[in-house]
Design an enzyme around this catalytic site. Structure first.
Site, PDB file in Angstrom:
ATOM      1  N   LYS A   1       0.754  -1.204   0.087  1.00 17.19           N
ATOM      2  CA  LYS A   1       0.041   0.113  -0.067  1.00 17.19           C
ATOM      3  C   LYS A   1       0.796   1.234   0.093  1.00 17.19           C
ATOM      4  O   LYS A   1       0.436   2.346  -0.345  1.00 17.19           O
ATOM      5  CB  LYS A   1      -0.915   0.070   1.049  1.00 17.19           C
ATOM      6  CG  LYS A   1      -2.114  -1.016   1.100  1.00 17.19           C
ATOM      7  CD  LYS A   1      -3.155  -0.895   1.945  1.00 17.19           C
ATOM      8  CE  LYS A   1      -4.147  -1.959   1.673  1.00 17.19           C
ATOM      9  NZ  LYS A   1      -3.844  -3.179   2.000  1.00 17.19           N
TER      10      LYS A   1
HETATM   11  C1  LIG Z   1      -4.478  -4.423   1.638  1.00 13.66           C
HETATM   12  C2  LIG Z   1      -3.697  -5.702   1.524  1.00 13.66           C
HETATM   13  C3  LIG Z   1      -4.058  -6.681   0.688  1.00 13.66           C
HETATM   14  C4  LIG Z   1      -4.957  -6.708  -0.254  1.00 13.66           C
HETATM   15  O1  LIG Z   1      -5.171  -5.995  -1.187  1.00 13.66           O
HETATM   16  P1  LIG Z   1      -6.338  -5.469  -2.047  1.00 13.66           P
HETATM   17  O2  LIG Z   1      -5.902  -4.391  -2.882  1.00 13.66           O
HETATM   18  O3  LIG Z   1      -7.352  -4.881  -0.825  1.00 13.66           O
HETATM   19  O4  LIG Z   1      -7.193  -6.604  -2.570  1.00 13.66           O
HETATM   20  C5  LIG Z   1      -3.349  -7.943   0.826  1.00 13.66           C
HETATM   21  N1  LIG Z   1      -2.120  -8.145   1.415  1.00 13.66           N
HETATM   22  C6  LIG Z   1      -1.816  -6.953   2.419  1.00 13.66           C
HETATM   23  C7  LIG Z   1      -0.653  -7.239   3.105  1.00 13.66           C
HETATM   24  C8  LIG Z   1      -2.564  -5.793   2.249  1.00 13.66           C
HETATM   25  O5  LIG Z   1      -2.059  -4.763   3.239  1.00 13.66           O
END
Ligand SMILES: *Cc1c(COP(=O)(O)O)cnc(C)c1O
Length: 418
Positions: free
Chosen positions: A108
């Site tokens: 993210k």
């Molecule tokens: C947010 C997140 C996900 C999921 O990603 P999306 O874009 O919501 O599908 C998977 N793994 C981690 C570590 C995350 O922080």
């Protein structure tokens, strides 16, 4: 390029509006009006992530005078940590795309950094308030990205007592322009408060939602898929990707990257026990099952917000993985993959292990977070301590600053500056 709503109820908007609004006024999500098509061969001389990003994103930003001029700089400042594609030791054609080398050790960071640099580049004399409701990784990434950005105040809302101490620390370690609020309520309460603020017509503040539906977080995520695809350009078959998924923002970016003409093969989604997308792909309907708490908690989503963007271009396959399977995968991850997996990445490992090896078919496992973020789960399973990445260690050493508030918008309002 302009951007339209998935629900078709608004006239096409400029990039600036899409970034600042987050949600389209008709309740839909912004998507590009069209997708340019690239030839991977034009990228022969582009080697670095910022170069590839500036080139791929250019058509999307073309009509925005301010941002298009600053795009190269925005890409330099956003893709400023490595995203290695590592070959799995001893394997035939398995790779791991390590998305966890940013400031808060999860993928993210990529979207949050890019969005923060765009909002910051838009300048503007009026101060802005970035709001984010978080149950885990999003808040930390947004906080790190907007920290010390001038004229931008950040307010992070999380359900008090309902996230891990290490996660909480990543939200509360900032100070200056970043304020963390522990809300006496649930994650849903936090989301409701953010929504009320965004809909508040009377407020003179300019609110920006940094949640994962924001187009400014999705677009840059295409870049690491394109980067991996270019690195594997000489393979006979286009590489397949296995993506741990919850709200589907990360996997949507992969689908869009493929749509842009890059060599991307099968796209497989790895879900935890929240199997809504698996059922949706079978029946065309999203069941109304409640959200289940799992070991891969950043993927605990029963109604993925980005599904609305995906309906016209679904992935090739989705599979749901149980907690015992996740545990087992973490236990064997070091010997099987050359590194300890976080619980999210482990779902991709399980899906890969269910696929037969095919000659000429490379698979890229998308590793979404560093295992040290989830040490209470990972350490007992692998039987040793996981070393902290330096950036995360630095955050954990800072003092915490947090205020507790009641679960109402009124309570938050009392905290606005000026
Ligand atoms: C947010 C997140 C996900 C999921 O990603 P999306 O874009 O919501 O599908 C998977 N793994 C981690 C570590 C995350 O922080």
């Amino acid at each position: 390029m302009k951007f339209i709503s998935t629900r078709g109820g608004v006239a096409p908007v400029q990039m600036r509006e899409a970034l600042e609004a987050g949600l389209a006024p008709d309740g839909g999500l912004f998507i590009p009006e069209s997708f340019p098509v690239f030839s991977p061969y034009d990228f022969k001389d582009l080697k670095t992530l910022p170069e590839i990003a500036a080139s791929v994103l250019k058509p999307f930003f073309l009509e925005d005078e301010v941002l298009s001029k600053k795009l190269s700089e925005i890409c330099e400042n956003s893709f400023n940590f490595p995203i290695p594609l590592t070959k799995v030791p001893g394997s035939n054609l398995d790779y791991i795309l390590e998305l966890y080398h940013g400031p808060t050790s999860a993928f993210k960071d990529v979207g949050a950094q890019f969005l923060a640099n765009c909002i910051s580049a838009l300048g503007d004399s009026s101060p802005k308030t970035v709001l984010v409701a978080t149950s885990g990784d999003t808040g930390g990434a947004v906080a790190a990205a907007f920290f010390k950005k001038p004229s931008i105040e950040v307010m992070i809302l999380y359900p008090k007592g309902k996230i891990s101490p290490r996660q909480e620390k990543q939200l509360c370690a900032w100070g200056e322009n970043v304020k963390a609020f522990g809300v006496e309520g649930t994650f849903d309460d936090c989301q409701r408060i953010v929504k009320e603020a965004l809909l508040d017509q009377e407020s003179k503040r300019k609110f920006i939602s940094a949640n994962s539906i924001n187009l400014g977080r999705i677009l840059p995520q295409m870049i690491y898929y394109i980067y991996a695809s270019l690195l594997l350009q000489d393979q006979k078959n286009s590489p397949g990707f296995i993506i741990p998924s919850g709200n589907l923002g990360n996997s949507l970016a992969c689908i869009w990257a493929k749509r842009l003409g890059f060599r991307i093969g099968p796209i497989f989604l790895a879900l935890n026990a929240n199997r809504g997308v698996v059922d949706y792909m079978k029946t065309g309907e999203l069941s109304s099952n409640p959200t289940i708490a799992t070991l891969a908690n950043a993927m605990d989503v029963s109604k993925p917000s980005n599904l609305e963007r995906m309906v016209s271009m679904m992935p090739d396959q989705a599979e749901s993985v149980s907690d015992p399977e996740i545990e087992n995968e973490i236990r064997v991850s070091e010997s099987r993959w050359g590194q300890a997996f976080c619980p999210h990445t482990a779902t991709a490992g399980v899906v890969r292990s269910h696929l037969k090896d095919q000659k000429d078919q490379a698979w890229v496992l998308v590793s979404t977070a560093h295992p040290a973020k989830f040490e209470t789960i990972v350490e007992p399973l692998v039987g040793h301590a996981i070393e902290l990445p330096p950036a995360l260690e630095a955050i954990l050493k800072k003092p915490s600053r947090v205020e507790t508030i009641q679960a109402t918008y009124e309570a938050l309002k009392g905290k606005f500056k000026g």
